[in-house]
Design a protein around this motif. Structure first.
Motif, PDB file in Angstrom:
ATOM      1  N   ALA A  10      -4.893   6.152   0.253  1.00 18.03           N
ATOM      2  CA  ALA A  10      -4.238   4.852   0.222  1.00 18.03           C
ATOM      3  C   ALA A  10      -4.473   4.195  -1.130  1.00 18.03           C
ATOM      4  CB  ALA A  10      -4.758   3.960   1.343  1.00 18.03           C
ATOM      5  N   SER A  11      -3.410   3.746  -1.731  1.00 18.41           N
ATOM      6  CA  SER A  11      -3.515   3.089  -3.024  1.00 18.41           C
ATOM      7  C   SER A  11      -2.688   1.815  -3.031  1.00 18.41           C
ATOM      8  CB  SER A  11      -3.052   4.018  -4.149  1.00 18.41           C
ATOM      9  OG  SER A  11      -1.688   4.363  -3.989  1.00 18.41           O
TER      10      SER A  11
ATOM     11  N   VAL B  91       0.837  -1.175   0.000  1.00 18.35           N
ATOM     12  CA  VAL B  91       0.000   0.000   0.000  1.00 18.35           C
ATOM     13  C   VAL B  91       0.886   1.243   0.000  1.00 18.35           C
ATOM     14  CG1 VAL B  91      -0.175   0.094   2.514  1.00 18.35           C
ATOM     15  CG2 VAL B  91      -1.946   1.164   1.108  1.00 18.35           C
TER      16      VAL B  91
ATOM     17  N   ARG C 246      -4.005  -1.219  -2.842  1.00 17.11           N
ATOM     18  CA  ARG C 246      -4.843  -2.276  -2.297  1.00 17.11           C
ATOM     19  C   ARG C 246      -6.301  -1.952  -2.552  1.00 17.11           C
ATOM     20  NH1 ARG C 246      -4.238  -6.070   1.724  1.00 17.11           N
ATOM     21  NH2 ARG C 246      -2.074  -6.795   2.056  1.00 17.11           N
TER      22      ARG C 246
ATOM     23  N   ASN D   9     -10.920   4.786  -0.122  1.00 15.72           N
ATOM     24  CA  ASN D   9      -9.649   4.427   0.518  1.00 15.72           C
ATOM     25  C   ASN D   9      -8.912   5.673   0.995  1.00 15.72           C
ATOM     26  OD1 ASN D   9     -10.076   1.714   0.202  1.00 15.72           O
ATOM     27  ND2 ASN D   9      -8.350   1.364  -1.179  1.00 15.72           N
TER      28      ASN D   9
ATOM     29  N   ILE E 260      -0.760  -3.216   7.466  1.00 19.86           N
ATOM     30  CA  ILE E 260      -1.677  -4.078   6.733  1.00 19.86           C
ATOM     31  C   ILE E 260      -1.681  -5.509   7.247  1.00 19.86           C
ATOM     32  CG2 ILE E 260      -1.459  -2.675   4.665  1.00 19.86           C
ATOM     33  CD1 ILE E 260       0.404  -4.796   3.519  1.00 19.86           C
TER      34      ILE E 260
ATOM     35  N   PHE F 113      -9.870  -1.644   1.784  1.00 14.93           N
ATOM     36  CA  PHE F 113      -9.433  -0.777   2.861  1.00 14.93           C
ATOM     37  C   PHE F 113      -9.812  -1.436   4.187  1.00 14.93           C
ATOM     38  CE2 PHE F 113      -9.787   3.741   4.758  1.00 14.93           C
ATOM     39  CZ  PHE F 113      -8.450   3.706   5.116  1.00 14.93           C
TER      40      PHE F 113
END
Length: 127
Positions: free
Chosen positions: A24-25, A2, A27, A77, A100, A30
């Motif tokens: 958040a990128s 992530v 994935r 996200n 994560i 979330f």
């Protein structure tokens, strides 16, 4: 994996408000513990707010309680931090963080508990 990118920082007068965001990128889902930390030169990174994996638990440091809130948008996200009644003591670089791999649904409050960090966004509060 992530990636986290903060935004929303800036310069405000004491008593003003800011809404920080952390995108958040990497994935599609979330579903992990996240938190906000801040740091000033010469000081350790300190906990500001956190949210558990499910989003069902949140925690704010004492100086933020009553004038701040952490929330997230699971569709976009995005993790958000609302800061009201800002004072010069809030001046710092603000970072969002994630773990994560942490399965329990508890809020993580230590910087060492997080494994992924954004690059930070500056918050400056003038008197």
């Amino acid at each position: 994996q992530v990636q986290l990118v903060e935004s929303g920082g800036g310069s405000v007068q004491a008593g003003g408000s800011l809404r920080l965001s952390c995108a958040a990128s990497g994935r599609p889902n979330f579903n992990y513990a996240m938190g906000w930390f801040r740091q000033t030169p010469g000081k350790e990174r300190e906990f500001v707010a956190g949210i558990s994996r499910s989003g069902g638990r949140t925690l704010l440091r004492d100086s933020i309680k009553g004038r701040g809130a952490i929330s997230r948008d699971s569709v976009k996200n995005t993790l958000n931090l609302q800061l009201d009644s800002l004072s010069p003591e809030d001046t710092a670089d603000y970072y969002c963080a994630a773990n994560i791999d942490y399965s329990p649904d508890f809020v993580l409050t230590r910087a060492c508990d997080y494994t992924v960090w954004g690059q930070g966004t500056q918050v400056t509060v003038s008197s």
